[in-house]
Design a protein around this motif. Structure first.
Motif, PDB file in Angstrom:
ATOM      1  N   ARG A  30       0.907  -1.028   0.001  1.00 43.14           N
ATOM      2  CA  ARG A  30      -0.013  -0.142   0.005  1.00 43.14           C
ATOM      3  C   ARG A  30       1.055   1.128  -0.003  1.00 43.14           C
ATOM      4  O   ARG A  30       1.778   1.316   0.968  1.00 43.14           O
ATOM      5  N   LYS A  81      -4.934   2.541  -1.937  1.00 43.31           N
ATOM      6  CA  LYS A  81      -5.763   1.468  -1.284  1.00 43.31           C
ATOM      7  C   LYS A  81      -6.693   2.269  -0.351  1.00 43.31           C
ATOM      8  O   LYS A  81      -7.154   1.602   0.775  1.00 43.31           O
ATOM      9  N   ARG A  83     -10.301   3.298   0.358  1.00 40.90           N
ATOM     10  CA  ARG A  83     -11.653   3.010   0.148  1.00 40.90           C
ATOM     11  C   ARG A  83     -12.505   4.118  -0.058  1.00 40.90           C
ATOM     12  O   ARG A  83     -13.200   4.263  -0.989  1.00 40.90           O
ATOM     13  N   ALA A 133     -10.804  -5.866  -4.756  1.00 41.84           N
ATOM     14  CA  ALA A 133     -10.406  -6.462  -3.814  1.00 41.84           C
ATOM     15  C   ALA A 133     -10.269  -5.780  -2.508  1.00 41.84           C
ATOM     16  O   ALA A 133     -10.664  -6.223  -1.446  1.00 41.84           O
ATOM     17  N   ARG A 134      -9.764  -4.416  -2.563  1.00 42.89           N
ATOM     18  CA  ARG A 134     -10.034  -3.571  -1.433  1.00 42.89           C
ATOM     19  C   ARG A 134     -11.409  -3.177  -1.134  1.00 42.89           C
ATOM     20  O   ARG A 134     -11.761  -3.198   0.307  1.00 42.89           O
ATOM     21  N   GLN A 136     -14.127  -5.085  -1.344  1.00 42.25           N
ATOM     22  CA  GLN A 136     -14.543  -6.648  -0.682  1.00 42.25           C
ATOM     23  C   GLN A 136     -14.118  -6.508   0.703  1.00 42.25           C
ATOM     24  O   GLN A 136     -14.826  -7.156   1.386  1.00 42.25           O
ATOM     25  N   THR A 137     -13.341  -5.614   1.312  1.00 45.61           N
ATOM     26  CA  THR A 137     -12.824  -5.921   2.365  1.00 45.61           C
ATOM     27  C   THR A 137     -13.775  -5.178   3.601  1.00 45.61           C
ATOM     28  O   THR A 137     -13.660  -5.214   4.828  1.00 45.61           O
ATOM     29  N   ASN A 139     -16.392  -5.112   5.507  1.00 43.38           N
ATOM     30  CA  ASN A 139     -16.996  -5.920   6.258  1.00 43.38           C
ATOM     31  C   ASN A 139     -17.148  -5.722   7.896  1.00 43.38           C
ATOM     32  O   ASN A 139     -16.129  -5.649   8.402  1.00 43.38           O
ATOM     33  N   ALA A 142     -15.338  -8.866   9.750  1.00 45.37           N
ATOM     34  CA  ALA A 142     -14.010  -9.099   9.431  1.00 45.37           C
ATOM     35  C   ALA A 142     -12.925  -8.078   9.398  1.00 45.37           C
ATOM     36  O   ALA A 142     -12.016  -8.246   9.521  1.00 45.37           O
ATOM     37  N   ASP A 143     -13.489  -6.753   9.113  1.00 41.39           N
ATOM     38  CA  ASP A 143     -12.603  -5.801   8.853  1.00 41.39           C
ATOM     39  C   ASP A 143     -12.628  -4.846  10.080  1.00 41.39           C
ATOM     40  O   ASP A 143     -13.688  -4.196  10.445  1.00 41.39           O
ATOM     41  N   GLN A 144     -11.408  -4.462  10.870  1.00 41.33           N
ATOM     42  CA  GLN A 144     -11.325  -3.662  11.700  1.00 41.33           C
ATOM     43  C   GLN A 144     -11.790  -2.345  11.596  1.00 41.33           C
ATOM     44  O   GLN A 144     -12.540  -1.754  12.404  1.00 41.33           O
ATOM     45  N   THR A 146     -13.835  -1.078   9.493  1.00 38.95           N
ATOM     46  CA  THR A 146     -15.431  -1.114   9.087  1.00 38.95           C
ATOM     47  C   THR A 146     -16.099  -1.409  10.679  1.00 38.95           C
ATOM     48  O   THR A 146     -17.022  -0.464  10.647  1.00 38.95           O
TER      49      THR A 146
END
Length: 276
Positions: A30, A81, A83, A133-134, A136-137, A139, A142-144, A146
């Motif tokens: 990144r 990267k 979002r 791909a970025r 899709q994170t 979540n 699963a994603d800290q 978010t």
């Protein structure tokens, strides 16, 4: 303005090139420099991309410049990267295209497709894969990042409900931090009553933005400012603070000034014509 924006864009790219050895050194390739975080880098590069999109086709020289510099700036956006930069930047361009009238909208869409094909021809599908791909994170489970934002939003909303009229809190109390949503932050801090001036300011800026883009008579500076305001308004839903987001306040105030100042100019011109 074109001269200034061109110079700033080139300086930005030269600065990144001089630091190319460290751009991919951390965080899983990144882009990152010690004094410029990836989020700021992504938003800055996308601002220049918006500028190049707006000048595309105006003159042969500007079109060539956009074709040369656009792919480089896009690489910075993609590999930063961020979002927020992806969503806010793309969203602002989409709103801009939708607000255009008739043939201008067609030309803008064709210009966007031309740029997209040029980018794909030079870089393949790798950039698109990185962006997908970025995104899709995003979540909550699963994603800290978010997950924390969702908790900040919920906490800020709960604090607003505690004092819905006047508000009370300067920060979200669970994390002792701003909630990363300027609209929730306004409600949390000033309540519904205190947020009325903020809401009026946003409505004026949105009205001005629509008028500037659909008019087709405003200078590039006004159109660029309006599109950047849209971007900041979208980005403010998930990033930044109400009191620290200088770009939001500057672009919204300038957009209002451009629109209503122009209306005043037209009124004076009409009055002078009637008197004559």
């Amino acid at each position: 303005m074109i001269l200034v924006m061109n110079a700033l864009c080139v300086i930005f790219l030269i600065g990144l090139y001089l630091n190319r050895d460290v751009l991919f050194a951390a965080q899983g390739e990144r882009m990152s420099i010690d004094k410029i975080n990836p989020i700021a880098m992504g938003h800055t590069a996308f601002a220049f991309l918006i500028y190049l999109f707006l000048v595309l086709g105006k003159t042969r020289k500007l079109t060539i410049q956009a074709i040369i510099l656009g792919p480089m700036l896009l690489m910075v956006v993609v590999f930063s990267k961020s979002r927020g930069a992806y969503i806010a930047g793309a969203g602002s361009l989409l709103v801009y295209i939708l607000l255009l009238k008739g043939s201008k909208r067609v030309f803008a869409v064709l210009g966007a497709l031309f740029v997209a094909m040029a980018i794909l021809a030079t870089s393949g599908v790798e950039l698109i894969d990185v962006v997908i791909a970025r995104l899709q994170t995003i979540n909550v489970d699963a994603d800290q990042s978010t997950m924390v934002r969702s908790q900040l939003f919920a906490g800020a909303w709960g604090q607003f409900l505690e004092n819905p009229v006047f508000g009370r809190y300067a920060v979200e109390m669970q994390f002792n931090f701003y909630p990363h949503n300027i609209y929730l932050e306004s409600l949390m801090a000033m309540g519904a009553l205190g947020s009325l001036p903020f809401a009026a300011h946003i409505l004026l800026a949105l009205r001005s933005t629509v008028g500037i883009i659909r008019s087709g008579k405003f200078p590039l500076a006004a159109v660029l400012t309006a599109v950047l305001f849209i971007r900041e308004a979208i980005a403010g839903m998930a990033s930044g603070s109400l009191w620290g987001n200088s770009v939001f306040w500057v672009t919204s105030a300038l957009t209002i000034s451009f629109w209503y100042g122009y209306q005043g100019f037209l009124a004076k011109a009409r009055n002078a014509e009637i008197r004559a």
